[in-house]
Motif scaffolding. Structure first.
Motif, short mmCIF file in Angstrom:
data_model
loop_
_atom_site.label_atom_id
_atom_site.label_comp_id
_atom_site.label_asym_id
_atom_site.label_seq_id
_atom_site.Cartn_x
_atom_site.Cartn_y
_atom_site.Cartn_z
N LEU A 21 0.85 -1.07 0.11
CA LEU A 21 0.00 0.10 -0.08
C LEU A 21 0.94 1.20 0.01
CD1 LEU A 21 -2.53 1.40 0.29
CD2 LEU A 21 -2.53 1.12 2.78
N TYR A 64 -2.94 5.44 0.44
CA TYR A 64 -3.35 5.30 1.73
C TYR A 64 -4.00 6.72 2.53
CZ TYR A 64 -2.60 6.19 6.75
OH TYR A 64 -3.12 6.55 8.11
N ASP A 117 -4.24 -1.13 6.53
CA ASP A 117 -3.34 -2.12 5.55
C ASP A 117 -2.96 -3.20 6.12
OD1 ASP A 117 -1.69 -3.03 3.59
OD2 ASP A 117 0.28 -1.55 4.25
N PRO A 151 2.12 4.94 7.83
CA PRO A 151 2.06 4.74 6.49
C PRO A 151 3.36 3.90 5.83
CG PRO A 151 1.45 6.96 7.08
CD PRO A 151 2.02 6.29 7.99
#
Length: 627
Positions: A368, A373, A386, A411
């Motif tokens: 991802l 995201y 995720d 992230p």
């Protein structure tokens, strides 16, 4: 310690107690008295003295509990313009009757049944009917090429195959029956019978071994669930992209049911009566685990969707499904959201739907990228979670346990290991890597319930392929690192780490940088052979809809962006803007095939490809990139 940390530690320090407690969520005809059988290590078995029927757990017990009229499965098909809801009672009755069809054809405990169906309710019915009989189903993605289907038929040796006259890909009808007939001609094994569901979009010509689904159902007598051992196989699922003899991942019934029930509540926060929409295909592991078995095991409602995220008729279809069926958790691949973002970058189509029921977006299947995201999170205003797992593992290795506590999101990381998954980062000598340094992602044995106990009829290949590189560990084939907080960062397959003039570099890290450019919808970076440096990276990007810029300008910006964020060592000096990237039907980019073409190898069109014309268009660009 938080609730998650307590649960994770308990699962690692005392797996016997942890998983026996978890097994209480399942109905057993003979309850297990022990969790783990390590007598044949490294081949482990879970709940060895337990006995159950997975179909009864998915259907019958919910009817018996008084929830027979609750929706169990909603078939939403924009390609046919239909929506059909199956209550738990109706689904149980149809499954019991189709189990009678299979029994009349001689299918019993341990027999294999190959299922070659599109995304229709009969796919789930056939799977559950096999489980009801104690038979072993092997679902092959509908529309797979005959040679690939034949290889799976030869490996599973089914007495019966279940198929349909056709499938529908957006607006294109794909006739399955001719593909199935070709596969049987190619195969050494000959099934005795083929049950064919006739669809009105293309009616198939029937042969002497063929049985009409509707006629057989009309004459069948329903069958009660057959108890089987926990360690008996529930299904075989062949990994995509294999060459030579297929690699058949085996899933046992007891461990799988326990693990999925835990994950539905602990990871996805889904319980009885709540709606889960998993936008995948029953031919993949995600479809097995979270379209069919997982939601039904906990008494939830599952949405089985026949269509694409865009183009049927627009990029708002996921929002329509969420609104129409009051979906709580949506699970799909990042590629689906990149496709939606490319077609509708401002999220305009979302405004036409009430998606207030949606609490979580779960993404898995590939890395991802931070930009996807960010875009999805800002658009929906809900947690974007995720998580990372594999066909072999059956459920998430690493995730964010929404049903226990949401951990802070970083992230680029699918967050932290789920119960039972003891994740380590190892160097080539098998030593643990320091925090923050990349290495091979491996998992200390035993793997938890729900993971593969072996490969079909090939214990030695299982040990050789997964357990021999690092004794005592399962090798995932992915590379990455753990940070100081225990978060895992998966940087891609280990063969996506390239060696540039002695520097080991992750193509996944470069993809992150490219994906962060505001004009880029999706991207891929591959390593190609270079006389001077051994390997060099080459980038390929697809621009968002509506971007009207000179490709040369965008390419120059992207090269500079990588240089600024990774450094000159990345050696990424060439990026090409392309109209599309070649993908599998599940949305994974065919990076290995791209590398083979760029390096001048003979790369046949993979049977898993979604649109072969995309690869044909890209071939000249790849050849040029490879010099």
């Amino acid at each position: 310690m938080g609730a998650y940390e307590q649960i994770r530690r308990a699962s690692i320090e005392d797996p016997e107690s942890f998983w026996l407690d978890a097994a209480a969520s399942i109905d057993w005809t003979a309850a297990p008295t022990r969790a783990l059988d390590a007598g044949a290590a490294p081949l482990f078995r879970w709940f060895p003295d337990g006995e159950l029927n997975v179909c009864a757990n998915a259907l019958d017990r919910h009817v018996a509990a008084g929830r027979g009229e609750q929706a169990a499965l909603i078939h939403d098909s924009p390609v046919t313009g239909t929506v059909e809801t199956y209550s738990y009672r109706r689904l149980r009755d149809e499954v019991a009757r189709f189990a009678g069809v299979l029994a009349d054809l001689g299918v019993g405990v341990g027999d294999r049944v190959v299922i070659y169906l599109p995304m229709i309710p009969q796919a789930a019915i056939a799977m559950l009917a096999c489980a009801r009989l104690g038979a072993v189903h092997s679902v092959v993605f509908g529309g797979f090429a005959p040679r690939e289907l034949a290889a799976r038929i030869d490996d599973a040796t089914p007495p019966v195959i279940v198929s349909a006259s056709c499938g529908i890909e957006v607006q294109r009808v794909i006739e399955y029956k001719p593909l199935l007939d070709q596969a049987i001609e190619l195969a050494a094994h000959r099934p005795e019978r083929c049950v064919i569901l006739q669809r009105p979009q293309a009616v198939a010509a029937m042969g002497p071994r063929d049985v009409d689904w509707d006629a057989a159902m009309a004459a069948a007598v329903p069958v009660d669930p057959v108890p089987v051992r926990s360690t008996d196989p529930l299904y075989i699922l062949y990994t995509s992209g294999t060459t030579g003899k297929p690699k058949g991942v085996v899933r046992d019934g007891g461990g799988y049911a326990v693990a999925l029930a835990w994950s539905m509540r602990g990871l996805y926060d889904i319980g009885p009566g709540e709606v889960m929409f998993t936008a995948s295909d029953v031919g993949w592991v995600v479809g097995h685990s979270y379209i069919v078995y997982g939601p039904l095991l906990v008494g939830a409602t599952t949405v089985l969707y026949e269509g694409k995220p865009v183009g049927t008729p627009d990029a708002g279809q996921f929002w329509r499904v969420v609104a129409d069926h009051r979906v709580k958790s949506l699970f799909t691949a990042p590629t689906a959201f990149r496709a939606i973002r490319k077609a509708d970058p401002d999220g305009t189509l979302l405004q036409g739907y009430d998606v207030s029921s949606l609490r979580y977006l779960f993404l898995a299947g590939e890395r991802l990228d931070p930009e996807t995201y960010r875009w999805a999170g800002e658009l929906l205003g809900i947690p974007v979670i995720d998580h990372w797992w594999q066909t072999e593992t059956g459920w998430a290795i690493v995730g964010d346990p929404a049903g226990i506590e949401l951990l802070p999101i970083k992230p680029g990381s699918p967050t932290r290991p789920m119960p039972g998954w003891d994740v380590r980062i190892l160097d080539p000598a098998g030593q643990e890597m320091p925090v923050g340094e990349d290495g091979a992602i491996a998992i200390r044995l035993p793997l938890p319930p729900g993971s593969l106990p072996t490969l079909w009829n090939d214990d030695q290949r299982y040990v050789r392929s997964y357990l021999s590189t690092y004794p005592g560990f399962y090798l995932t084939g992915d590379g990455g690192h753990l940070d100081a907080d225990g978060y895992l960062f998966v940087m891609g397959r280990t063969d996506d780490v390239i060696n540039v003039a002695g520097h080991r570099l992750s193509t996944g890290g470069m993809e992150e940088v490219l994906a962060g450019h505001p004009d880029v919808a999706e991207c891929a970076v591959i390593g190609v052979a270079d006389v001077l440096k051994g390997q060099v990276p080459r980038g390929f990007v697809v621009l968002k809809a509506g971007v009207d810029r000179d490709p040369d300008d965008v390419e120059a910006e992207l090269v500079q962006r990588v240089r600024d964020q990774i450094g000159a060592v990345a050696a990424l000096r060439e990026v090409s803007v392309v109209p599309a990237l070649p993908k599998t039907r599940s949305g994974k980019i065919l990076r290995r095939t791209m590398r083979q073409i760029a390096d001048g190898q003979d790369a046949p069109v993979p049977s898993t490809i979604d649109d072969a014309s995309v690869l044909d268009t890209l071939r000249p660009v790849l050849r040029k990139a490879g010099g």
